[in-house]
Design a protein around this motif. Structure first.
Motif, mmCIF file in Angstrom:
data_model
loop_
_atom_site.group_PDB
_atom_site.id
_atom_site.type_symbol
_atom_site.label_atom_id
_atom_site.label_comp_id
_atom_site.label_asym_id
_atom_site.label_seq_id
_atom_site.Cartn_x
_atom_site.Cartn_y
_atom_site.Cartn_z
ATOM 1 N N ASP A 36 6.144 -16.582 -7.152
ATOM 2 C CA ASP A 36 7.377 -15.864 -6.824
ATOM 3 C C ASP A 36 7.032 -14.641 -5.971
ATOM 4 O O ASP A 36 6.536 -13.641 -6.476
ATOM 5 N N GLU A 37 7.284 -14.736 -4.660
ATOM 6 C CA GLU A 37 6.919 -13.639 -3.759
ATOM 7 C C GLU A 37 7.797 -12.402 -3.955
ATOM 8 O O GLU A 37 7.433 -11.316 -3.505
ATOM 9 N N SER A 38 8.937 -12.567 -4.606
ATOM 10 C CA SER A 38 9.808 -11.405 -4.838
ATOM 11 C C SER A 38 9.182 -10.410 -5.818
ATOM 12 O O SER A 38 9.614 -9.255 -5.914
ATOM 13 N N LYS A 39 8.150 -10.836 -6.569
ATOM 14 C CA LYS A 39 7.482 -9.953 -7.526
ATOM 15 C C LYS A 39 6.443 -9.034 -6.858
ATOM 16 O O LYS A 39 5.877 -8.167 -7.518
ATOM 17 N N VAL A 40 6.202 -9.249 -5.558
ATOM 18 C CA VAL A 40 5.208 -8.430 -4.855
ATOM 19 C C VAL A 40 5.764 -7.030 -4.619
ATOM 20 O O VAL A 40 6.881 -6.863 -4.121
ATOM 21 N N ASP A 41 4.993 -6.024 -4.998
ATOM 22 C CA ASP A 41 5.344 -4.631 -4.719
ATOM 23 C C ASP A 41 4.702 -4.269 -3.379
ATOM 24 O O ASP A 41 3.541 -3.867 -3.315
ATOM 25 N N GLN A 42 5.483 -4.442 -2.315
ATOM 26 C CA GLN A 42 4.959 -4.268 -0.959
ATOM 27 C C GLN A 42 4.419 -2.856 -0.721
ATOM 28 O O GLN A 42 3.358 -2.678 -0.126
ATOM 29 N N GLU A 43 5.143 -1.865 -1.196
ATOM 30 C CA GLU A 43 4.730 -0.477 -0.982
ATOM 31 C C GLU A 43 3.418 -0.180 -1.678
ATOM 32 O O GLU A 43 2.514 0.444 -1.113
ATOM 33 N N ALA A 44 3.296 -0.640 -2.919
ATOM 34 C CA ALA A 44 2.061 -0.417 -3.670
ATOM 35 C C ALA A 44 0.897 -1.170 -3.037
ATOM 36 O O ALA A 44 -0.227 -0.659 -2.961
ATOM 37 N N LEU A 45 1.169 -2.376 -2.574
ATOM 38 C CA LEU A 45 0.127 -3.207 -1.971
ATOM 39 C C LEU A 45 -0.446 -2.546 -0.714
ATOM 40 O O LEU A 45 -1.669 -2.439 -0.555
ATOM 41 N N GLU A 46 0.422 -2.060 0.148
ATOM 42 C CA GLU A 46 -0.039 -1.522 1.429
ATOM 43 C C GLU A 46 -0.572 -0.095 1.307
ATOM 44 O O GLU A 46 -1.089 0.451 2.275
ATOM 45 N N SER A 47 -0.449 0.487 0.121
ATOM 46 C CA SER A 47 -1.053 1.811 -0.100
ATOM 47 C C SER A 47 -2.498 1.687 -0.581
ATOM 48 O O SER A 47 -3.217 2.678 -0.656
ATOM 49 N N ILE A 48 -2.935 0.465 -0.881
ATOM 50 C CA ILE A 48 -4.306 0.238 -1.337
ATOM 51 C C ILE A 48 -5.266 0.428 -0.164
ATOM 52 O O ILE A 48 -5.011 -0.031 0.947
ATOM 53 N N GLU A 49 -6.365 1.080 -0.412
ATOM 54 C CA GLU A 49 -7.292 1.480 0.656
ATOM 55 C C GLU A 49 -7.783 0.304 1.491
ATOM 56 O O GLU A 49 -7.851 0.384 2.722
ATOM 57 N N SER A 50 -8.138 -0.794 0.866
ATOM 58 C CA SER A 50 -8.728 -1.920 1.598
ATOM 59 C C SER A 50 -7.693 -2.783 2.312
ATOM 60 O O SER A 50 -8.042 -3.581 3.179
ATOM 61 N N VAL A 51 -6.414 -2.637 1.973
ATOM 62 C CA VAL A 51 -5.354 -3.479 2.546
ATOM 63 C C VAL A 51 -4.863 -2.885 3.859
ATOM 64 O O VAL A 51 -4.411 -1.754 3.926
ATOM 65 N N LYS A 52 -4.946 -3.687 4.940
ATOM 66 C CA LYS A 52 -4.520 -3.233 6.265
ATOM 67 C C LYS A 52 -3.178 -3.832 6.680
ATOM 68 O O LYS A 52 -2.704 -3.578 7.783
ATOM 69 N N GLY A 53 -2.579 -4.608 5.811
ATOM 70 C CA GLY A 53 -1.284 -5.211 6.115
ATOM 71 C C GLY A 53 -1.097 -6.483 5.309
ATOM 72 O O GLY A 53 -2.053 -7.003 4.710
ATOM 73 N N SER A 54 0.125 -6.978 5.270
ATOM 74 C CA SER A 54 0.402 -8.225 4.555
ATOM 75 C C SER A 54 1.626 -8.880 5.167
ATOM 76 O O SER A 54 2.475 -8.218 5.759
ATOM 77 N N PHE A 55 1.708 -10.193 5.010
ATOM 78 C CA PHE A 55 2.866 -10.917 5.504
ATOM 79 C C PHE A 55 2.939 -12.289 4.831
ATOM 80 O O PHE A 55 1.958 -12.765 4.250
ATOM 81 N N SER A 56 4.105 -12.903 4.921
ATOM 82 C CA SER A 56 4.317 -14.225 4.352
ATOM 83 C C SER A 56 4.643 -15.193 5.474
ATOM 84 O O SER A 56 5.486 -14.915 6.326
ATOM 85 N N THR A 57 3.967 -16.335 5.501
ATOM 86 C CA THR A 57 4.231 -17.345 6.516
ATOM 87 C C THR A 57 3.901 -18.727 5.965
ATOM 88 O O THR A 57 2.894 -18.902 5.282
ATOM 89 N N ASN A 58 4.788 -19.678 6.247
ATOM 90 C CA ASN A 58 4.598 -21.066 5.812
ATOM 91 C C ASN A 58 4.327 -21.181 4.309
ATOM 92 O O ASN A 58 3.537 -22.014 3.868
ATOM 93 N N GLY A 59 4.979 -20.317 3.531
ATOM 94 C CA GLY A 59 4.833 -20.387 2.081
ATOM 95 C C GLY A 59 3.598 -19.700 1.546
ATOM 96 O O GLY A 59 3.385 -19.644 0.340
ATOM 97 N N GLN A 60 2.753 -19.155 2.435
ATOM 98 C CA GLN A 60 1.544 -18.438 2.014
ATOM 99 C C GLN A 60 1.761 -16.942 2.138
ATOM 100 O O GLN A 60 2.349 -16.475 3.111
ATOM 101 N N PHE A 61 1.257 -16.210 1.170
ATOM 102 C CA PHE A 61 1.273 -14.756 1.250
ATOM 103 C C PHE A 61 -0.123 -14.323 1.651
ATOM 104 O O PHE A 61 -1.093 -14.603 0.949
ATOM 105 N N GLN A 62 -0.229 -13.660 2.798
ATOM 106 C CA GLN A 62 -1.535 -13.313 3.342
ATOM 107 C C GLN A 62 -1.716 -11.793 3.358
ATOM 108 O O GLN A 62 -0.819 -11.062 3.772
ATOM 109 N N ILE A 63 -2.870 -11.352 2.922
ATOM 110 C CA ILE A 63 -3.190 -9.928 2.834
ATOM 111 C C ILE A 63 -4.356 -9.640 3.775
ATOM 112 O O ILE A 63 -5.451 -10.178 3.606
#
Length: 472
Positions: A36-63
């Motif tokens: 369930d991609e709606s459970k992703v906390d986008q703001e928290a995810l992109e505030s993580i030091e190692s994360v440079k971005g994220s997106f969803s495409t073709n049913g995959q969530f990519q970080i």
């Protein structure tokens, strides 16, 4: 950087380990199939030091994490979640459960065309080199390099032959990839595709003229007159034929014992599919393909400004949905029908526009992490790979993305009105001019200037305005 802590924070931000169906990674990204991609906390995810971005495409969530680091994060990620290491195909299969029918159809086309894209892009680049050698007025007034230096003529001829091979035998490439995607034999798919361009058949590019002169040979098949026509450069006939081939082969495989498989399944599959293709699939899909091509050409001929505005401006949103892959088939069909595509040049300009917007963010921001990401992703976009810039920078702040769309739309109008054409799909971004017919270089350079300046200027001004407002 504490890699273990980074992985734990990522797991928490995407909804916990119970939200993960499968996980793998590529060179720079974690590729996840989530329940369930709606459970992703986008703001928290992109505030993580190692994360440079994220997106969803073709049913995959990519970080997006980055080369080298992603391997370490993935190892800890697997250890924390206990999901087990998965292959890319396993993640794709798990991700398909999240797709609706339209998305699945688009993904099917992507799965077929992406594997053959390197051959098509290489052909486009080599055609560009051939254009440099044979195009008049590039280096000499009203003369080409081979006109002034005849010793280069044979070299240009060899380059042209190598470049054209992928298009002459395009049904063979599509037959291989489509048969593989539909669950059939890849070898039979290649044979099926090559069968459609057999030298004994009338070349598809000469069909219209031969038809006018009444000089088209036919077979008599049980009273039916079947035209002996090839399908060079065609997309739809081999796509549908490969689907039928895979269905017939799988049907027979289930019903024929292993001892007789080689003697029965391949011959009957190829023979039956071949008859069906020449009798029905080929003529019907050939007509449909020409109808669609004529429709596209008519629209862009009648209202080129609107066509350029819409396609130039909306190509980037198509990338977000993944639907841009469907236009690969349209490009190839246009190349076959009219000798070039007027759509792909706008794609190249859209790449540059996204890079320009990301580069403006690099200069405008004071965030060191964003500066690094924006710089590397803008260079990537200028070389034709837009996902890091789009998903890592521009979409996160929205206005850079819209600035890029505006610049791309303006440039799309200008080059479409001028009739800019590319003989092939080539390298994207700034090197794209090599794959544009040389007579269109001046106006294409105008388009490049627009997508370099407009997105950069709009993004930089808005970014500075927002920073000033926040400071107050």
């Amino acid at each position: 950087m504490d890699i273990r802590k980074q992985a734990e924070e990522i797991v928490h931000a995407i909804g916990g380990k119970e939200n993960i169906s499968a996980a793998t990674h590529c060179v720079t990204r974690l590729r996840l199939a989530l329940n369930d991609e709606s459970k992703v906390d986008q703001e928290a995810l992109e505030s993580i030091e190692s994360v440079k971005g994220s997106f969803s495409t073709n049913g995959q969530f990519q970080i997006v994490i980055g080369q080298g680091t992603v391997n370490k994060v993935y190892k800890e990620f697997v250890d924390i979640t206990g999901v087990g290491e998965s292959s890319k195909d396993e993640v794709k299969k798990a991700a398909e459960q999240n797709l609706n029918p339209i998305q699945r159809a688009v993904k099917t086309l992507a799965d077929i065309f992406i594997p053959i894209l390197p051959a098509i892009v290489t052909a486009g680049l080599l055609m560009g080199i051939n254009n440099l050698l044979t195009g008049a007025g590039i280096f000499y007034n009203d003369a080409s390099i081979i006109d002034k230096h005849p010793q280069w003529a044979d070299i240009a001829g060899i380059i042209n032959l190598i470049a054209n091979t992928a298009f002459v035998f395009l049904p063979g490439l599509i037959g291989w990839s489509a048969a593989k995607r539909f669950g059939g034999s890849e070898l039979l798919g290649i044979v099926l595709g090559l069968m459609l361009v057999h030298p004994d058949l009338l070349n598809a590019w000469g069909y219209a003229e031969a038809q006018k002169e009444g000089d088209v040979d036919t077979w008599n098949f049980l009273g039916l007159e079947i035209e002996k026509v090839g399908y060079q450069g065609q997309v739809l006939p081999v796509l549908v034929a490969a689907f039928v081939l895979a269905k017939v082969e799988r049907f027979l495989t289930k019903r024929v014992s292993d001892g007789f498989h080689l003697l029965v399944v391949p011959p009957i599959t190829l023979l039956l599919t071949g008859f069906i293709t020449f009798v029905a699939i080929g003529p019907i899909t050939f007509a449909i393909g020409n109808f669609l091509t004529d429709g596209f050409v008519s629209i862009f001929d009648a209202v080129p400004a609107i066509g350029g505005l819409i396609y130039g401006g909306l190509y980037a949103p198509l990338v977000i949905t993944g639907m841009h892959h469907t236009f690969l088939a349209v490009d190839l069909q246009l190349i076959s029908a009219i000798g070039g595509t007027f759509l792909w040049p706008m794609v190249a300009l859209s790449n540059i526009a996204q890079g320009s917007a990301a580069f403006a963010m690099m200069l405008a921001t004071k965030d060191e992490k964003l500066k690094g990401l924006a710089l590397t992703s803008s260079i990537s976009a200028w070389l034709g790979i837009t996902e890091p810039a789009m998903f890592g920078v521009n979409l996160r702040y929205r206005y850079p993305f819209f600035a890029a769309m505006i610049g791309s739309a303006i440039a799309g109008v200008i080059i479409t009105i001028a009739g800019v054409m590319a003989p092939s799909i080539g390298v994207g971004g700034i090197p794209a001019f090599f794959s544009i017919l040389n007579e269109f270089w001046p106006i294409f350079f105008v388009g490049m200037a627009i997508v370099l300046i407009v997105p950069f200027g709009l993004t930089f001004l808005i970014a500075k305005f927002k920073m000033r407002k926040e400071a107050q």
